[in-house]
Write an enzyme that holds these catalytic residues in place. Sequence first.
Site, PDB file in Angstrom:
ATOM      1  N   LYS A  54      96.718  18.680 -33.932  1.00 15.60           N
ATOM      2  CA  LYS A  54      97.983  17.928 -33.495  1.00 15.60           C
ATOM      3  C   LYS A  54      97.788  16.873 -32.676  1.00 15.60           C
ATOM      4  O   LYS A  54      99.002  15.758 -32.289  1.00 15.60           O
ATOM      5  CB  LYS A  54      99.002  19.078 -33.239  1.00 15.60           C
ATOM      6  CG  LYS A  54      99.441  20.236 -34.627  1.00 15.60           C
ATOM      7  CD  LYS A  54     100.114  21.050 -33.919  1.00 15.60           C
ATOM      8  CE  LYS A  54     100.162  22.099 -35.391  1.00 15.60           C
ATOM      9  NZ  LYS A  54     100.636  23.334 -34.667  1.00 15.60           N
ATOM     10  N   GLN A  98     103.249  27.213 -29.977  1.00 18.24           N
ATOM     11  CA  GLN A  98     102.075  27.377 -31.546  1.00 18.24           C
ATOM     12  C   GLN A  98     101.871  29.677 -32.061  1.00 18.24           C
ATOM     13  O   GLN A  98     101.929  30.019 -31.107  1.00 18.24           O
ATOM     14  CB  GLN A  98     100.424  27.297 -30.971  1.00 18.24           C
ATOM     15  CG  GLN A  98      99.573  27.246 -32.224  1.00 18.24           C
ATOM     16  CD  GLN A  98      99.902  26.488 -33.353  1.00 18.24           C
ATOM     17  OE1 GLN A  98      99.966  25.294 -33.128  1.00 18.24           O
ATOM     18  NE2 GLN A  98      99.386  27.202 -34.531  1.00 18.24           N
ATOM     19  N   ASP A 124     109.232  22.715 -35.970  1.00 17.63           N
ATOM     20  CA  ASP A 124     108.753  23.534 -36.730  1.00 17.63           C
ATOM     21  C   ASP A 124     110.027  24.063 -37.813  1.00 17.63           C
ATOM     22  O   ASP A 124     109.705  25.142 -38.339  1.00 17.63           O
ATOM     23  CB  ASP A 124     108.591  24.552 -36.509  1.00 17.63           C
ATOM     24  CG  ASP A 124     106.966  24.505 -36.005  1.00 17.63           C
ATOM     25  OD1 ASP A 124     105.929  24.180 -36.817  1.00 17.63           O
ATOM     26  OD2 ASP A 124     106.070  25.155 -34.874  1.00 17.63           O
TER      27      ASP A 124
HETATM   28  N1  GUN Z   1     100.795  28.635 -36.762  1.00 16.75           N
HETATM   29  C1  GUN Z   1     100.130  28.429 -38.473  1.00 16.75           C
HETATM   30  N2  GUN Z   1     100.936  27.635 -39.014  1.00 16.75           N
HETATM   31  C2  GUN Z   1     101.588  27.011 -37.773  1.00 16.75           C
HETATM   32  C3  GUN Z   1     102.798  25.856 -37.760  1.00 16.75           C
HETATM   33  O1  GUN Z   1     102.892  25.444 -38.978  1.00 16.75           O
HETATM   34  N3  GUN Z   1     103.781  25.971 -36.750  1.00 16.75           N
HETATM   35  C4  GUN Z   1     103.558  26.571 -35.691  1.00 16.75           C
HETATM   36  N4  GUN Z   1     104.622  27.299 -34.630  1.00 16.75           N
HETATM   37  N5  GUN Z   1     102.736  27.657 -35.410  1.00 16.75           N
HETATM   38  C5  GUN Z   1     102.095  27.708 -36.286  1.00 16.75           C
END
Ligand code: GUN
Length: 314
Positions: A54, A98, A124
Amino acid sequence: VSAHVLDGTAVARAIRDELSARISAFAQRAGRPPALGIVLVGDDPASEIYVRNKMKTGMASGITVDLVRLPKTATLEDALSVVRRLNTSPAHDGILVQSPLPDTMGPDAEAVVFETIDPAKDVDGFSPVNVGRLVQNRAVLHSCTPAGIIELLTRSGVDIAGRRAVVIGRSDIVGKPMAMLLLHRHATVTICHSRTLDLPSVAAEADLLIVAIGRPAFVTRPFVKPGATVVDVGMNRVSDRALVESWFPPESPKRAEYAQKGSVLVGDVHPDVWDVAGALTPVPGGVGPLTIAMVMHNTVVAAEMQAGSTASRA
Ligand code: GUN
């Protein structure tokens, strides 16, 4: 192998390319690029990789990405205080915490953290406000993996309206929002999970099969109607030689990868499904890059929205 490859990498690139003019325009107006704050607690290896990707993609797109790391011993209150600071920070348009958080934070920690994120910055789409808006089909910030899958399907010419869609997995991150997005595009949607009776038969009714359970090679041929479109959300690192050799023939590139690294990345869908499905996403190179592209998309949307400029474009 007969299935058509659904190329997530190419669609993700197209999404990022389309964002670049919006990123420049925002930076011109605001005097700074769109900015995302990522909170990473602990040292979960998969999370490390997601977060690194990211950050890399954000930076390459001209988005500022600030990482706040907390040790795995951090408390829920530590995490909440970082979120509150980012909520009020004029230098951040988006916030991403996350998942997963360390177990030591307690079973409700994620829900509490997601509830604390300012819904306008919630890239998200996990805050209860945004989940509610999603259910009502008026969300602006959609969960990134499901939104990326919709982009992949529509841009690849896969029809959704009227088709039978089966989602395997009922997580808040993928399964539930995926089902909602498919429903809003007029699919007939079934959500399956670990307690579903005769799962292969239910899955085999699907024209569109979305698999997000985190179990390597779980979905085998009997789960798949010939010609179905299959989206594999799984990202499982497997180091067991016997399993790898049972799934991949000696000439498969996965065998070479295993010889080199001692492990391979395997989706939730068994490689045999390539012979049955009409179209399938590879792992890696399917859903992963799309999720990241949608994080960037949502950061730009959040930035524009808070600047009061173009909320309607989301
Ligand atoms: N962990 C696995 N996929 C995601 C996601 O799309 N967003 C976040 N914040 N954590 C994750």
